[in-house]
Enzyme design. Structure first.
Site, mmCIF file in Angstrom:
data_model
loop_
_atom_site.group_PDB
_atom_site.id
_atom_site.type_symbol
_atom_site.label_atom_id
_atom_site.label_comp_id
_atom_site.label_asym_id
_atom_site.label_seq_id
_atom_site.Cartn_x
_atom_site.Cartn_y
_atom_site.Cartn_z
ATOM 1 N N CYS A 62 61.606 17.657 -5.925
ATOM 2 C CA CYS A 62 62.008 17.604 -5.273
ATOM 3 C C CYS A 62 62.559 18.553 -3.890
ATOM 4 C CB CYS A 62 63.350 16.364 -6.072
ATOM 5 S SG CYS A 62 63.326 15.440 -5.749
ATOM 6 N N ALA B 222 71.464 32.015 -11.055
ATOM 7 C CA ALA B 222 69.862 33.388 -10.816
ATOM 8 C C ALA B 222 69.117 32.860 -12.079
ATOM 9 C CB ALA B 222 70.514 34.897 -11.004
HETATM 10 P P1 NAD Z 1 56.437 9.708 -8.379
HETATM 11 O O1 NAD Z 1 55.454 10.076 -8.414
HETATM 12 O O2 NAD Z 1 56.558 9.759 -9.879
HETATM 13 O O3 NAD Z 1 56.299 7.764 -8.513
HETATM 14 C C1 NAD Z 1 55.896 7.279 -7.666
HETATM 15 C C2 NAD Z 1 54.931 6.002 -8.107
HETATM 16 O O4 NAD Z 1 54.703 5.241 -6.692
HETATM 17 C C3 NAD Z 1 52.937 6.004 -9.178
HETATM 18 O O5 NAD Z 1 53.439 5.931 -10.062
HETATM 19 C C4 NAD Z 1 52.654 5.918 -7.856
HETATM 20 O O6 NAD Z 1 51.710 4.668 -7.995
HETATM 21 C C5 NAD Z 1 53.262 4.702 -6.961
HETATM 22 N N1 NAD Z 1 52.859 4.528 -5.729
HETATM 23 C C6 NAD Z 1 51.859 4.889 -4.754
HETATM 24 N N2 NAD Z 1 51.579 4.457 -3.926
HETATM 25 C C7 NAD Z 1 51.624 2.890 -4.437
HETATM 26 C C8 NAD Z 1 51.509 1.527 -3.425
HETATM 27 N N3 NAD Z 1 50.962 1.221 -2.598
HETATM 28 N N4 NAD Z 1 52.137 0.421 -4.509
HETATM 29 C C9 NAD Z 1 52.864 0.639 -5.530
HETATM 30 N N5 NAD Z 1 53.032 1.870 -6.206
HETATM 31 C C10 NAD Z 1 52.625 2.907 -5.465
HETATM 32 O O7 NAD Z 1 57.248 9.690 -7.215
HETATM 33 P P2 NAD Z 1 59.503 9.640 -8.359
HETATM 34 O O8 NAD Z 1 59.734 11.058 -8.647
HETATM 35 O O9 NAD Z 1 59.643 8.770 -8.264
HETATM 36 O O10 NAD Z 1 60.119 10.545 -6.506
HETATM 37 C C11 NAD Z 1 59.827 9.188 -5.834
HETATM 38 C C12 NAD Z 1 60.237 9.202 -4.805
HETATM 39 O O11 NAD Z 1 61.713 9.582 -4.976
HETATM 40 C C13 NAD Z 1 59.901 10.549 -3.450
HETATM 41 O O12 NAD Z 1 60.823 9.986 -2.275
HETATM 42 C C14 NAD Z 1 61.284 11.313 -4.518
HETATM 43 O O13 NAD Z 1 61.184 12.751 -3.695
HETATM 44 C C15 NAD Z 1 62.555 10.328 -4.738
HETATM 45 N N6 NAD Z 1 63.319 11.028 -5.481
HETATM 46 C C16 NAD Z 1 62.973 11.854 -6.874
HETATM 47 C C17 NAD Z 1 63.860 11.953 -7.639
HETATM 48 C C18 NAD Z 1 62.960 13.140 -9.435
HETATM 49 O O14 NAD Z 1 64.017 13.318 -9.698
HETATM 50 N N7 NAD Z 1 62.404 12.568 -9.458
HETATM 51 C C19 NAD Z 1 65.100 11.830 -7.998
HETATM 52 C C20 NAD Z 1 65.402 11.924 -6.029
HETATM 53 C C21 NAD Z 1 64.338 10.928 -5.188
#
Ligand code: NAD
Length: 432
Positions: free
Chosen positions: A263, A255
């Site tokens: 996420c 808790a």
């Molecule tokens: P983030 O926001 O840190 O990074 C996303 C990146 O994508 C940014 O740097 C952005 O500039 C880039 N981007 C956007 N449009 C683009 C394009 N057209 N071409 C190239 N780059 C582009 O996101 P994140 O936290 O890394 O998450 C990414 C995905 O992974 C999401 O779907 C998230 O739900 C999933 N995910 C995240 C985590 C986590 O812990 N952060 C864990 C598992 C899954």
């Protein structure tokens, strides 16, 4: 193998770096030129333990590079990982605009067979959508496959989670893509980590099911903690007792101030939206979401009940990031709690070991301190919102001498109440 990573955020940067470390040739592309410039100068844009060393090693050895040229990156690679963000819309639905944009980039750069891997967390049916976009926007009829390969890494433990995952999930629709993914992950599978191959839709939903289950557990314990507060039971002892049941297990049973991060909140709401769009009333998940929203306000109530009128009171906050070992402020419970305290007129001073730079963008008007002790100078109460290890063993005598009133609202239950009460503090936990 030649790998392209599209989207160099928490997931893309870790994925690209780890694949490079496994001997692959990896190019990471992002539209954020500032981020790419930093990476090319050896500056790591996020705080993730161990990542900096791994990036510099693999960059020096020529297996890892960073660019803003998405199209060339795609042309020069065999496997394309989509790792862009998938933020929520106002109604909880996942906004796929970044996924759609990179899918168009892929279509326009397709010159030979590519395997496209959807690693971003995306609603069920998105792999098919990616496929359709590529087909519609491609000038040629080049063959390609799309697979789903959701990521389960935890920020703060990302490299270990990537290299030694509980499981690797891959959603496929043919043997060709299955074999490529098997070969790609063989470095990791050698550590006896299982690769599970499923159909694509199931793979997309495994990710949402997993995050939602973890969120449910947290919300259930938070709700149970409210009963503990009323009847005088201790939710920590209850978690311990419940967690020893092998059917339940000990993790995600704490808790606290509610879940946050990029996420859980968004994925729960996205799954609710998927269910609702399919005529299913997502009763369980909707409740989990509400309990989580309430939990942050319950912490504010605890502060009010302890301190009284908060107008012009000095409230010290330890921990701003949504969890320890990250600088990620996305959806952090600290945001709601601090904003509510400010509405009630409180003066906030805060310290976080890593998230202060990101937090400054959210709170231009609070005092950021250089360490935990500066934060509590003249404080009417201390609120611990993120359970960083360095907050655990503190100098109680020094702490008490600095504070105006010795009130501790321990929103993550990291302290023994008796120890603090015996040292002259008034300790308020969650469900204890
Ligand atoms: P983030 O926001 O840190 O990074 C996303 C990146 O994508 C940014 O740097 C952005 O500039 C880039 N981007 C956007 N449009 C683009 C394009 N057209 N071409 C190239 N780059 C582009 O996101 P994140 O936290 O890394 O998450 C990414 C995905 O992974 C999401 O779907 C998230 O739900 C999933 N995910 C995240 C985590 C986590 O812990 N952060 C864990 C598992 C899954």
């Amino acid at each position: 193998m030649k790998i392209a990573i599209l989207g160099v955020g928490y997931v893309g940067l870790v994925t690209g770096t780890c694949f490079a470390d496994l001997g692959n040739s990896v190019i990471c592309a992002d539209i954020d030129s500032e981020k790419i410039d930093k990476l090319n100068q050896g500056i790591i844009p996020i705080y993730e333990p161990g990542l900096g060393d791994l990036i510099s090693k693999n960059s020096k050895e020529g297996r890892l590079s960073f660019t803003t040229n998405t199209k060339d990156t795609i042309k020069n690679s065999d496997i394309i990982f989509i790792c862009v963000g998938t933020p929520p819309k106002e109604n909880g639905e996942t906004d796929l605009k970044y996924v759609e944009a990179v899918s168009k980039d892929i279509a326009e750069s397709l010159e030979n067979y590519k395997l496209i891997v959807s690693k971003s967390t995306v609603p069920v049916g998105t792999a098919q959508k990616i496929k359709n976009i590529i087909k519609e926007n491609s000038k040629t009829s080049i063959d390609f496959d799309v697979v789903s390969n959701p990521e389960f890494l935890r920020e703060g433990e990302a490299i270990t989670d990537f290299m030694i995952p509980d499981r690797i999930v891959v959603g496929i629709e043919n043997e060709r893509s299955k074999n490529i993914m098997k070969e790609l992950y063989q470095g990791i599978a050698r550590t006896k980590r299982p690769i599970i191959f499923t159909d694509i839709k199931s793979s997309e939903l495994i990710k949402y099911g997993s995050n939602s289950m973890l969120a449910l557990r947290i919300s259930f314990m938070n709700e149970l903690s409210r009963l503990c507060d009323n009847v005088g039971a201790d939710v920590k002892q209850i978690s311990h007792g419940m967690g020893m049941d092998t059917r339940i297990g000990p993790r995600f049973l704490q808790a606290g101030a509610g879940y946050g991060g990029s996420c859980f909140g968004k994925d729960v709401r996205s799954l609710i939206h998927m269910m609702n769009s399919n005529g299913i009333d997502a009763k369980v998940l909707t409740s989990a979401h509400h309990v989580n929203e309430e939990q942050k306000l319950i912490i504010v109530e605890k502060i009010k009940n302890t301190v009284g009128d908060l107008n012009q009171k000095n409230i010290a906050i330890w921990g701003l990031a949504f969890k320890p070992k990250t600088d990620d402020m996305r959806d952090a419970p600290s945001i709601t709690i601090i904003k509510e305290l400010q509405k009630l007129g409180a003066n906030i001073s805060a310290f976080d070991p890593e998230a202060q730079e990101n937090a400054k963008k959210i709170f231009p008007d609070i005092k950021f301190c250089k360490d935990i002790y500066e934060t509590v100078q003249d404080a009417d109460a201390l609120v611990v919102i993120t359970e960083w290890n360095e907050f655990r063993n503190i100098d109680k005598i020094k702490l008490k001498s600095l504070m105006k009133n010795p009130y501790i609202i321990d929103a993550r239950n990291i302290y023994h109440p008796e120890e603090f009460n015996n040292a002259g503090f008034s300790h308020v936990g969650v469900g204890r």
